[in-house]
Design a protein around this motif. Structure first.
Motif, PDB file in Angstrom:
ATOM      1  N   ARG A 194      96.720  36.711  -8.597  1.00 33.03           N
ATOM      2  CA  ARG A 194      96.414  35.957  -9.810  1.00 33.03           C
ATOM      3  C   ARG A 194      95.104  36.431 -10.431  1.00 33.03           C
ATOM      4  O   ARG A 194      95.003  36.598 -11.648  1.00 33.03           O
ATOM      5  N   ASP A 195      94.094  36.648  -9.599  1.00 37.45           N
ATOM      6  CA  ASP A 195      92.798  37.080 -10.116  1.00 37.45           C
ATOM      7  C   ASP A 195      92.898  38.435 -10.800  1.00 37.45           C
ATOM      8  O   ASP A 195      92.295  38.658 -11.851  1.00 37.45           O
ATOM      9  N   VAL A 196      93.663  39.353 -10.212  1.00 35.39           N
ATOM     10  CA  VAL A 196      93.826  40.672 -10.824  1.00 35.39           C
ATOM     11  C   VAL A 196      94.560  40.559 -12.160  1.00 35.39           C
ATOM     12  O   VAL A 196      94.185  41.204 -13.141  1.00 35.39           O
ATOM     13  N   LEU A 197      95.598  39.735 -12.225  1.00 28.29           N
ATOM     14  CA  LEU A 197      96.334  39.552 -13.472  1.00 28.29           C
ATOM     15  C   LEU A 197      95.446  38.951 -14.562  1.00 28.29           C
ATOM     16  O   LEU A 197      95.606  39.249 -15.753  1.00 28.29           O
ATOM     17  N   GLU A 198      94.504  38.109 -14.161  1.00 24.76           N
ATOM     18  CA  GLU A 198      93.611  37.477 -15.139  1.00 24.76           C
ATOM     19  C   GLU A 198      92.504  38.408 -15.609  1.00 24.76           C
ATOM     20  O   GLU A 198      92.103  38.370 -16.764  1.00 24.76           O
ATOM     21  N   THR A 199      91.991  39.247 -14.703  1.00 25.13           N
ATOM     22  CA  THR A 199      90.820  40.061 -15.032  1.00 25.13           C
ATOM     23  C   THR A 199      91.135  41.531 -15.278  1.00 25.13           C
ATOM     24  O   THR A 199      90.367  42.228 -15.938  1.00 25.13           O
ATOM     25  N   GLY A 200      92.249  42.019 -14.730  1.00 26.13           N
ATOM     26  CA  GLY A 200      92.564  43.431 -14.833  1.00 26.13           C
ATOM     27  C   GLY A 200      91.718  44.310 -13.931  1.00 26.13           C
ATOM     28  O   GLY A 200      91.747  45.538 -14.051  1.00 26.13           O
ATOM     29  N   ARG A 201      90.981  43.690 -13.001  1.00 25.24           N
ATOM     30  CA  ARG A 201      90.098  44.451 -12.108  1.00 25.24           C
ATOM     31  C   ARG A 201      90.569  44.307 -10.659  1.00 25.24           C
ATOM     32  O   ARG A 201      91.122  43.260 -10.278  1.00 25.24           O
ATOM     33  N   PRO A 202      90.342  45.341  -9.832  1.00 32.19           N
ATOM     34  CA  PRO A 202      90.741  45.254  -8.424  1.00 32.19           C
ATOM     35  C   PRO A 202      90.023  44.120  -7.703  1.00 32.19           C
ATOM     36  O   PRO A 202      88.891  43.768  -8.045  1.00 32.19           O
ATOM     37  N   VAL A 203      90.682  43.563  -6.700  1.00 32.15           N
ATOM     38  CA  VAL A 203      90.086  42.563  -5.826  1.00 32.15           C
ATOM     39  C   VAL A 203      90.228  43.073  -4.392  1.00 32.15           C
ATOM     40  O   VAL A 203      91.343  43.306  -3.924  1.00 32.15           O
ATOM     41  N   LEU A 204      89.096  43.281  -3.722  1.00 31.90           N
ATOM     42  CA  LEU A 204      89.088  43.859  -2.379  1.00 31.90           C
ATOM     43  C   LEU A 204      88.424  42.878  -1.431  1.00 31.90           C
ATOM     44  O   LEU A 204      87.226  42.618  -1.534  1.00 31.90           O
ATOM     45  N   VAL A 205      89.199  42.309  -0.525  1.00 33.49           N
ATOM     46  CA  VAL A 205      88.695  41.294   0.398  1.00 33.49           C
ATOM     47  C   VAL A 205      88.714  41.853   1.813  1.00 33.49           C
ATOM     48  O   VAL A 205      89.783  42.078   2.385  1.00 33.49           O
ATOM     49  N   ARG A 206      87.534  42.068   2.375  1.00 32.41           N
ATOM     50  CA  ARG A 206      87.420  42.658   3.712  1.00 32.41           C
ATOM     51  C   ARG A 206      87.855  41.701   4.816  1.00 32.41           C
ATOM     52  O   ARG A 206      88.388  42.127   5.828  1.00 32.41           O
ATOM     53  N   ASP A 207      87.614  40.397   4.618  1.00 30.48           N
ATOM     54  CA  ASP A 207      87.937  39.437   5.671  1.00 30.48           C
ATOM     55  C   ASP A 207      88.214  38.076   5.049  1.00 30.48           C
ATOM     56  O   ASP A 207      87.305  37.419   4.539  1.00 30.48           O
ATOM     57  N   LEU A 208      89.471  37.661   5.083  1.00 22.72           N
ATOM     58  CA  LEU A 208      89.849  36.369   4.505  1.00 22.72           C
ATOM     59  C   LEU A 208      89.281  35.196   5.285  1.00 22.72           C
ATOM     60  O   LEU A 208      89.192  34.087   4.756  1.00 22.72           O
ATOM     61  N   ALA A 209      88.899  35.437   6.517  1.00 30.07           N
ATOM     62  CA  ALA A 209      88.405  34.341   7.353  1.00 30.07           C
ATOM     63  C   ALA A 209      86.927  34.058   7.119  1.00 30.07           C
ATOM     64  O   ALA A 209      86.395  33.088   7.657  1.00 30.07           O
ATOM     65  N   ALA A 210      86.261  34.883   6.341  1.00 26.86           N
ATOM     66  CA  ALA A 210      84.822  34.703   6.147  1.00 26.86           C
ATOM     67  C   ALA A 210      84.446  34.949   4.691  1.00 26.86           C
ATOM     68  O   ALA A 210      85.127  35.665   3.966  1.00 26.86           O
TER      69      ALA A 210
END
Length: 252
Positions: free
Chosen positions: A95-111
């Motif tokens: 959803r965030d990528v569709l809204e912003t057009g920018r990559p989203v890179l999450v190294r750790d979802l738990a933190a």
């Protein structure tokens, strides 16, 4: 020559030779992965290429839809489930990528940032064994038409060279989607027919919920998503029940 998961396809220093190395190995992997593929197979094959090239365990591609993304293909059931979770929740990197057009890179979802940005999605993804998510836009600077989502069972980021490889795959995915014919040869029918049907069912269900409860479209879609989440189902599954008159929202 195959590329094992986690292998850095660029080799050593980050310079022109390394960039050329990334391009050559990605091009080779894509050429091999698409050999003999028909139009309907291309998105799924490219998802498989992404998994083979990168240190990820699953990949999915979703297109921008009216109200919620539409899952187009995935490398397997694991990635398909995670794409449906994002669509059902209306929450997550896609959803965030569709809204912003920018990559989203999450190294750790738990933190850190991931758990705070998408608490519900993070909980669901972690429960499915996902620790890192990388979502890349499909399209151009002017318009994001979808996302390539990459899922990893262990925390960690992508190196610059691995990210370059992922961006190349996303670029080929965009070009392929723009170039694919709507109609399959030999009278096999439209290759997007099933996806369109799912999308239509969700919209029809939203309209029925609007009438049943006397509410607007956004709230009706939120009710549909909430019901799906509460019962461990996808939005498409609940929509089918609504359209088939097996589920009403104006009764307790």
């Amino acid at each position: 020559m195959g590329v094992r998961p986690g292998h850095d396809p660029a080799g050593d220093p980050d310079g022109p030779d390394a960039r050329a190395g990334v391009y050559e190995q990605v091009a080779e992997a894509i050429t091999t992965g698409l050999r003999g593929a028909g139009p309907a197979d291309v998105p799924g094959r490219l998802c498989a290429v992404a998994v083979a090239l990168l240190p990820v365990d699953g990949a999915s591609v979703s297109l921008r839809g009216d109200g919620m993304p539409v899952q187009l293909a995935a490398s397997g059931p694991y990635a398909a489930h995670l794409a449906q979770v994002q669509a059902t929740l209306g929450d997550g990197p896609c959803r965030d990528v569709l809204e912003t057009g920018r990559p989203v890179l999450v190294r750790d979802l738990a933190a850190g940032d991931g758990a705070h940005r998408w608490p519900v999605f993070a909980q669901q993804a972690l429960g499915a064994g996902v620790r890192a998510v990388y979502a890349l836009p499909l399209g151009s600077d002017a318009a994001c038409v979808g996302t390539l989502d990459l899922y990893r069972d262990t925390p960690g980021g992508l190196t610059d060279r691995q990210l370059r490889a992922a961006v190349l795959v996303a670029g080929v995915m965009t070009a392929a989607l723009m170039d694919l014919p709507y109609d399959l040869p030999e009278g096999e029918g439209p290759w997007l027919e099933g996806l369109a049907a799912d999308h239509d069912r969700v919209h029809q269900a939203v309209g029925m919920i609007m009438v049943q409860l006397g509410i607007g479209a956004d709230e009706a879609l939120a009710r549909l998503r909430g019901d799906a989440f509460a019962h461990g189902r996808t939005a498409v599954e609940v929509a089918l029940d609504v359209v088939s008159h097996r589920r009403r929202f104006d009764t307790r």
